[in-house]
Design a protein around this motif. Sequence first.
Motif, short mmCIF file in Angstrom:
data_model
loop_
_atom_site.label_atom_id
_atom_site.label_comp_id
_atom_site.label_asym_id
_atom_site.label_seq_id
_atom_site.Cartn_x
_atom_site.Cartn_y
_atom_site.Cartn_z
N UNK A 100 0.85 -1.21 0.00
CA UNK A 100 0.00 0.00 0.00
C UNK A 100 0.88 1.25 0.00
N UNK A 106 1.71 9.88 -5.31
CA UNK A 106 1.81 11.20 -4.67
C UNK A 106 2.84 12.04 -5.41
N UNK A 144 2.95 15.35 0.77
CA UNK A 144 2.23 14.08 0.70
C UNK A 144 3.17 12.90 0.95
N UNK A 186 3.92 12.71 4.55
CA UNK A 186 2.77 12.17 5.27
C UNK A 186 2.76 10.64 5.20
N UNK A 187 2.97 10.12 3.99
CA UNK A 187 2.94 8.66 3.84
C UNK A 187 4.08 8.01 4.61
N UNK A 246 5.39 9.10 7.41
CA UNK A 246 4.98 9.07 8.82
C UNK A 246 3.90 8.03 9.04
N UNK A 247 2.98 7.94 8.09
CA UNK A 247 1.84 7.05 8.21
C UNK A 247 2.26 5.59 8.32
N UNK A 248 3.33 5.24 7.61
CA UNK A 248 3.75 3.83 7.57
C UNK A 248 5.06 3.61 8.33
N UNK A 300 5.92 2.98 11.45
CA UNK A 300 6.04 1.84 12.37
C UNK A 300 6.17 0.53 11.60
N UNK A 301 5.36 0.40 10.55
CA UNK A 301 5.43 -0.85 9.77
C UNK A 301 6.79 -0.97 9.09
N UNK A 305 9.25 -2.02 11.77
CA UNK A 305 9.09 -3.44 12.11
C UNK A 305 9.65 -4.31 11.00
#
Lengths: 372, 464
Positions: free
Chosen positions: B207, B215, B392, B395-396, B398-400, B402-403, B406
């Motif tokens: 994703x 973006x 943008x 933002x993406x 930051x959004x992902x 943690x994943x 990991x």
Amino acid sequence: MHDKLKNRILAALFLLIVAGGFLLHVFLPDAARSTAERRSLAKLPEITLSSLLGGKFSQNFDTYALDQFPFREGFRSVKAFVQYKLLGRKDSNGIFLAEGHIGKLEYPLSESSAYRAAEKFVQLRDTCFPESQVFLSLVPDKSYFLAEQNGYPALDYEKMFAIMKENTPGFTYIDVTDTLSAQDYYTTDAHWRQECLEDTALRLAEGLGVKDSFKWEYEAIDIPDFYGVYHGQAALPFKPDTLTYLTSPTTEDALVYNVEMGKTETGVYDLAKLTDGKSMDMYDIFLSGAAAVLKVTNTHAEGAAKGRELIIFRDSFTSSIAPLLLDGYESITLVDIRYIASEFLPQYVDFNGQDVLFLYSTSVINSSSMLK
Amino acid sequence: MLFSSVTFLYFFLFAVLAVYFIAPRRLKNAVLLLFSLFFYAYGEPRLVVLMLLSVLFGYVHGLLMGKFRNKPRAKKLCLISSVCFSLAPLLIYKYTDFFIANLNALGASLPLLKLTLPIGISFYTFQIISYTADVYRGDAAPQKNPIDLAAYIALFPQLIAGPIVRYTDVAHDLAHRTHSVEKIGEGALRFSIGLGKKVLIANVLGELSAALLTTEASILGAWVRAAALMLQIYFDFSGYSDMAIGLGTMLGFRFPENFNYPFISQSATEFWRRWHMTLGSWFRDYVYIPLGGSRVSTAKHIRNIFAVWFLTGFWHGASWNFILWGLFFGVLLLAEKFLLKGFFDKLPRVLRHIYLLLAAAVSFLLFDAPDLASASERILSLFGGAPLVSAEGLYQCKNYFTVLLIASIGATPLPKRLTERLFSTAAGKKAAVILVPLFMAALILVSTAYLVDGSFNPFLYFRF
């Protein structure tokens, strides 16, 4: 010893989960629809030789298995919890939380879509009502007030407004953005709250030249537990909204006629939608939900309003504001060209010089291919 | 059918395990074959016939080679015939349009066939070739029982996306495998880890990768996308291999490992010893060594290396992207072997890691792009042509974040080492009895939640 025991527990637990999932799926009754997602759920597909050989059966069965999975809503909540709370995701499937609201990311701006919408509106004016006075107003979606301010990407609204204004020559633009704020929208839904639209309705009435007939004398009636469309998409525990609708003698006695279907609707507020078992959205009480062409007649029209007519090309936002404009007109015709092709309109609407308002949300302008 | 689907997990797997463990030992291979054919036919009912024909040819050729074991010439002819019959469907279904398109580019005007690529054809073709080649060499006896051979080739855990299990890997297990509750538990844990890698990490990184493509372009976005893509492909494919190995263990088989933390490598040579190991060893044993390997002149050695890497790329897909991807690694391996050996040995480890990660990142951009023009555009975007950061893109990221974090840690041996240390003490071993099953249950249930909610679930290696 510990390894052996651990592996035995692993085996038992795995088999329990797999078998449990299978047995619950088979023995729990299938649901007909998902209110949270506003859609019917897939049914067990029929097996035919052609569907088996063509691979259609397997596709349909996969959809069925997902749609009817036991405790589906609970699982969706688990995912939402993991996404937002454990992984720190700022949005999940484009749904974000900000200032107590659930919002949907609307970006980036599709300039081609805005140009297409403007072209469509001009084409309609030129072919159907070249003599009419035409107005344009754009309803900002909730992200206009929530996205950029809270660190989320937002579409370039000013550019969209500019494209629409510059490419609809002869239209009078009515700006309503400064009459609205995030609080004027439901926290769990995309739409605005009817009870918060006094300034917006007044601005439109001013722009349309019917300010003198404008009244804000309503009785507010509350319906609790409105779970908006974003509530289901977010799949998080969120307090429901209260859906409030405003009544007056004008709204109470207004006649609503579904021109395309040739039937008279209950009224501007169709409370049967709450109990008919068919509607999946409480917002459908406003003008009975989606309809291609509706004509609303004000049986109390008097003075300047008498004989005055308005045609609104619209989306669902208009359903809740149109009743508030009714005092200014003897009739308002609502046309939704998402549900009827423009070339068929002259069969259903008598264009004879009425004022015409294009009232669309920015979300529709950004996805204007849905306008037929 | 995908392993990471509700249909597989809660319908197919339940039915397989129930029938397989109830069936008497002599019928277990037949049960596996029937379920494997159903598994294959579920998505592509018509093309199951093609696979069965390939199995039949492999079976007959195996028997003939057994019959001609004292007639080297006839045996060799059998091998050639077998390889031709095995490769023919692969060439026709996978590569015909590639050749036609290239001929058309040179002036011909032939229509494309647009044949549907049979799922897993690259994998089962290589398994059949490995079987007949092993019989030819005398490394394996011809399988007389067609059901056992078909069960091996069609075995659903590894049928559609590997690992490439050679006949010699499982020949013993086909006849004499044992089953136990402990093996089911061990396999279940491995399967669940693979499921989590695929559903909770690879799909989510997919994703992110897709979001960053749409973006506003930025250099940061291009680098994060390259990292996300690299990790996505790793978690997707290694997750699938974990699921396959786990299922095999439950059913009493021992499948070979396919990945060994490839991103900790310090050279491209090491990377390919850790990435898709069963494919690498297949090409080594059935192409590189038969061509003479390294025990030939330098020119021939270089030819052999290029042949293997050309074929490795071409095996992955019928497009110049994949061929260049393979050759890219061929060039790196040659450079490491002949030109830069001394230089590399002197480099600090951290620089060697960075070199490998950069090479891998560039290679997977080439691997993933739909065509050469997009590939070069995406690779060049790492180095300029756009602002450093876009709102943008940021933002993406930051959004992902943690994943991504990991995934980055999960691609190293660190989690495994930590858990092994944690569970090595007496108290740890006791705790593992409870904690590990809880971890597995959480993985399955959260993965199920993601599957139930989402539709973004393609397996990247399906197209091979």
